[in-house]
Write a protein that holds these residues in place. Sequence first.
Motif, mmCIF file in Angstrom:
data_model
loop_
_atom_site.group_PDB
_atom_site.id
_atom_site.type_symbol
_atom_site.label_atom_id
_atom_site.label_comp_id
_atom_site.label_asym_id
_atom_site.label_seq_id
_atom_site.Cartn_x
_atom_site.Cartn_y
_atom_site.Cartn_z
ATOM 1 N N SER A 293 0.828 -1.213 0.000
ATOM 2 C CA SER A 293 0.000 0.000 0.000
ATOM 3 C C SER A 293 0.857 1.256 0.000
ATOM 4 O O SER A 293 0.598 2.187 -0.769
ATOM 5 C CB SER A 293 -0.934 0.010 1.210
ATOM 6 N N ALA A 294 1.872 1.283 0.856
ATOM 7 C CA ALA A 294 2.753 2.453 0.911
ATOM 8 C C ALA A 294 3.506 2.627 -0.407
ATOM 9 O O ALA A 294 3.602 3.738 -0.935
ATOM 10 C CB ALA A 294 3.737 2.318 2.070
ATOM 11 N N GLU A 295 4.013 1.519 -0.944
ATOM 12 C CA GLU A 295 4.756 1.570 -2.207
ATOM 13 C C GLU A 295 3.852 2.040 -3.353
ATOM 14 O O GLU A 295 4.238 2.918 -4.134
ATOM 15 C CB GLU A 295 5.314 0.182 -2.512
ATOM 16 N N ASN A 296 2.649 1.479 -3.458
ATOM 17 C CA ASN A 296 1.724 1.880 -4.522
ATOM 18 C C ASN A 296 1.329 3.347 -4.397
ATOM 19 O O ASN A 296 1.205 4.048 -5.402
ATOM 20 C CB ASN A 296 0.474 0.995 -4.508
ATOM 21 N N PHE A 297 1.144 3.815 -3.163
ATOM 22 C CA PHE A 297 0.810 5.212 -2.950
ATOM 23 C C PHE A 297 1.924 6.116 -3.461
ATOM 24 O O PHE A 297 1.681 7.078 -4.192
ATOM 25 C CB PHE A 297 0.550 5.493 -1.466
ATOM 26 N N ILE A 298 3.154 5.791 -3.086
ATOM 27 C CA ILE A 298 4.297 6.607 -3.493
ATOM 28 C C ILE A 298 4.422 6.645 -5.012
ATOM 29 O O ILE A 298 4.576 7.712 -5.612
ATOM 30 C CB ILE A 298 5.597 6.096 -2.838
ATOM 31 N N TYR A 299 4.330 5.465 -5.647
ATOM 32 C CA TYR A 299 4.497 5.416 -7.094
ATOM 33 C C TYR A 299 3.291 5.964 -7.850
ATOM 34 O O TYR A 299 3.385 6.226 -9.042
ATOM 35 C CB TYR A 299 4.845 4.001 -7.546
ATOM 36 N N SER A 300 2.181 6.189 -7.154
ATOM 37 C CA SER A 300 1.053 6.860 -7.799
ATOM 38 C C SER A 300 1.267 8.375 -7.811
ATOM 39 O O SER A 300 0.635 9.091 -8.578
ATOM 40 C CB SER A 300 -0.261 6.524 -7.085
ATOM 41 N N LYS A 301 2.184 8.836 -6.957
ATOM 42 C CA LYS A 301 2.464 10.274 -6.853
ATOM 43 C C LYS A 301 3.766 10.686 -7.536
ATOM 44 O O LYS A 301 3.909 11.825 -7.968
ATOM 45 C CB LYS A 301 2.545 10.694 -5.376
ATOM 46 N N ILE A 302 4.725 9.764 -7.585
ATOM 47 C CA ILE A 302 6.067 10.061 -8.107
ATOM 48 C C ILE A 302 6.447 8.965 -9.104
ATOM 49 O O ILE A 302 6.313 7.779 -8.797
ATOM 50 C CB ILE A 302 7.117 10.058 -6.967
ATOM 51 N N PRO A 303 6.981 9.322 -10.279
ATOM 52 C CA PRO A 303 7.451 8.285 -11.211
ATOM 53 C C PRO A 303 8.587 7.457 -10.600
ATOM 54 O O PRO A 303 9.430 7.980 -9.875
ATOM 55 C CB PRO A 303 7.959 9.086 -12.413
ATOM 56 N N LYS A 304 8.589 6.166 -10.893
ATOM 57 C CA LYS A 304 9.610 5.268 -10.345
ATOM 58 C C LYS A 304 11.020 5.736 -10.662
ATOM 59 O O LYS A 304 11.927 5.562 -9.856
ATOM 60 C CB LYS A 304 9.420 3.846 -10.871
ATOM 61 N N LYS A 305 11.206 6.331 -11.827
ATOM 62 C CA LYS A 305 12.553 6.752 -12.219
ATOM 63 C C LYS A 305 13.097 7.879 -11.339
ATOM 64 O O LYS A 305 14.298 8.116 -11.310
ATOM 65 C CB LYS A 305 12.582 7.164 -13.692
ATOM 66 N N GLU A 306 12.221 8.559 -10.595
ATOM 67 C CA GLU A 306 12.670 9.631 -9.702
ATOM 68 C C GLU A 306 13.032 9.128 -8.309
ATOM 69 O O GLU A 306 13.547 9.882 -7.495
ATOM 70 C CB GLU A 306 11.596 10.717 -9.601
ATOM 71 N N VAL A 307 12.745 7.853 -8.039
ATOM 72 C CA VAL A 307 13.041 7.259 -6.739
ATOM 73 C C VAL A 307 14.319 6.432 -6.859
ATOM 74 O O VAL A 307 14.360 5.436 -7.569
ATOM 75 C CB VAL A 307 11.869 6.378 -6.249
ATOM 76 N N LEU A 308 15.367 6.873 -6.166
ATOM 77 C CA LEU A 308 16.633 6.142 -6.205
ATOM 78 C C LEU A 308 16.630 4.953 -5.257
ATOM 79 O O LEU A 308 17.203 3.909 -5.546
ATOM 80 C CB LEU A 308 17.793 7.078 -5.857
ATOM 81 N N ASP A 309 15.993 5.126 -4.103
ATOM 82 C CA ASP A 309 15.937 4.044 -3.117
ATOM 83 C C ASP A 309 14.675 4.208 -2.290
ATOM 84 O O ASP A 309 14.317 5.321 -1.899
ATOM 85 C CB ASP A 309 17.171 4.081 -2.210
ATOM 86 N N LEU A 310 14.004 3.081 -2.044
ATOM 87 C CA LEU A 310 12.793 3.081 -1.244
ATOM 88 C C LEU A 310 12.896 1.950 -0.234
ATOM 89 O O LEU A 310 13.100 0.795 -0.600
ATOM 90 C CB LEU A 310 11.557 2.886 -2.131
ATOM 91 N N ASP A 311 12.784 2.296 1.038
ATOM 92 C CA ASP A 311 12.871 1.312 2.111
ATOM 93 C C ASP A 311 11.630 1.468 2.993
ATOM 94 O O ASP A 311 11.413 2.534 3.572
ATOM 95 C CB ASP A 311 14.146 1.525 2.926
ATOM 96 N N ILE A 312 10.829 0.409 3.045
ATOM 97 C CA ILE A 312 9.616 0.417 3.860
ATOM 98 C C ILE A 312 9.749 -0.683 4.901
ATOM 99 O O ILE A 312 9.916 -1.849 4.555
ATOM 100 C CB ILE A 312 8.360 0.192 2.990
ATOM 101 N N LYS A 313 9.684 -0.294 6.162
ATOM 102 C CA LYS A 313 9.782 -1.259 7.262
ATOM 103 C C LYS A 313 8.467 -1.263 8.026
ATOM 104 O O LYS A 313 7.939 -0.210 8.363
ATOM 105 C CB LYS A 313 10.921 -0.889 8.209
ATOM 106 N N VAL A 314 7.983 -2.468 8.291
ATOM 107 C CA VAL A 314 6.736 -2.630 9.032
ATOM 108 C C VAL A 314 7.011 -3.499 10.249
ATOM 109 O O VAL A 314 7.572 -4.589 10.116
ATOM 110 C CB VAL A 314 5.646 -3.282 8.159
ATOM 111 N N GLU A 315 6.623 -3.012 11.412
ATOM 112 C CA GLU A 315 6.734 -3.789 12.639
ATOM 113 C C GLU A 315 5.337 -3.927 13.230
ATOM 114 O O GLU A 315 4.636 -2.927 13.420
ATOM 115 C CB GLU A 315 7.657 -3.108 13.640
ATOM 116 N N LEU A 316 4.947 -5.162 13.480
ATOM 117 C CA LEU A 316 3.651 -5.438 14.085
ATOM 118 C C LEU A 316 3.878 -5.974 15.491
ATOM 119 O O LEU A 316 4.696 -6.864 15.695
ATOM 120 C CB LEU A 316 2.880 -6.475 13.266
ATOM 121 N N ASP A 317 3.145 -5.425 16.439
ATOM 122 C CA ASP A 317 3.191 -5.909 17.814
ATOM 123 C C ASP A 317 1.762 -6.281 18.174
ATOM 124 O O ASP A 317 0.874 -5.424 18.203
ATOM 125 C CB ASP A 317 3.736 -4.824 18.743
ATOM 126 N N TYR A 318 1.545 -7.557 18.405
ATOM 127 C CA TYR A 318 0.192 -8.041 18.636
ATOM 128 C C TYR A 318 0.119 -8.773 19.964
ATOM 129 O O TYR A 318 0.570 -9.905 20.079
ATOM 130 C CB TYR A 318 -0.228 -8.959 17.481
#
Length: 87
Positions: A19-44
């Motif tokens: 979801s985060a990745e799709n949101f970003i690429y819906s706003k910015i072309p992939k060629k403008e992103v040099l590096d994308l790091d998404i970290k998710v931590e779940l505590d249940y």
Amino acid sequence: MRKLSDQELDEISELAVKSAENFIYSKIPKKEVLDLDIKVELDYHEGLDVDINVDIQFDPLSKPDDGIAEDAVDYAITEIDSYIAKN
């Protein structure tokens, strides 16, 4: 909140990243992103705590919106809430 299985927690984690990745690429072309790091931590334990960190490095010529990382996190949280409500 009902008990979530390990499989559901994995699905929630994947959903957050996609979801985060799709949101970003819906706003910015992939060629403008040099590096994308998404970290998710779940505590249940008594409930579900979600921590999402989005780190984006843009091409120097790119003019991204300053709040795009925060907006992507908000969007991912909304998608997680929707997933939990439906399941």
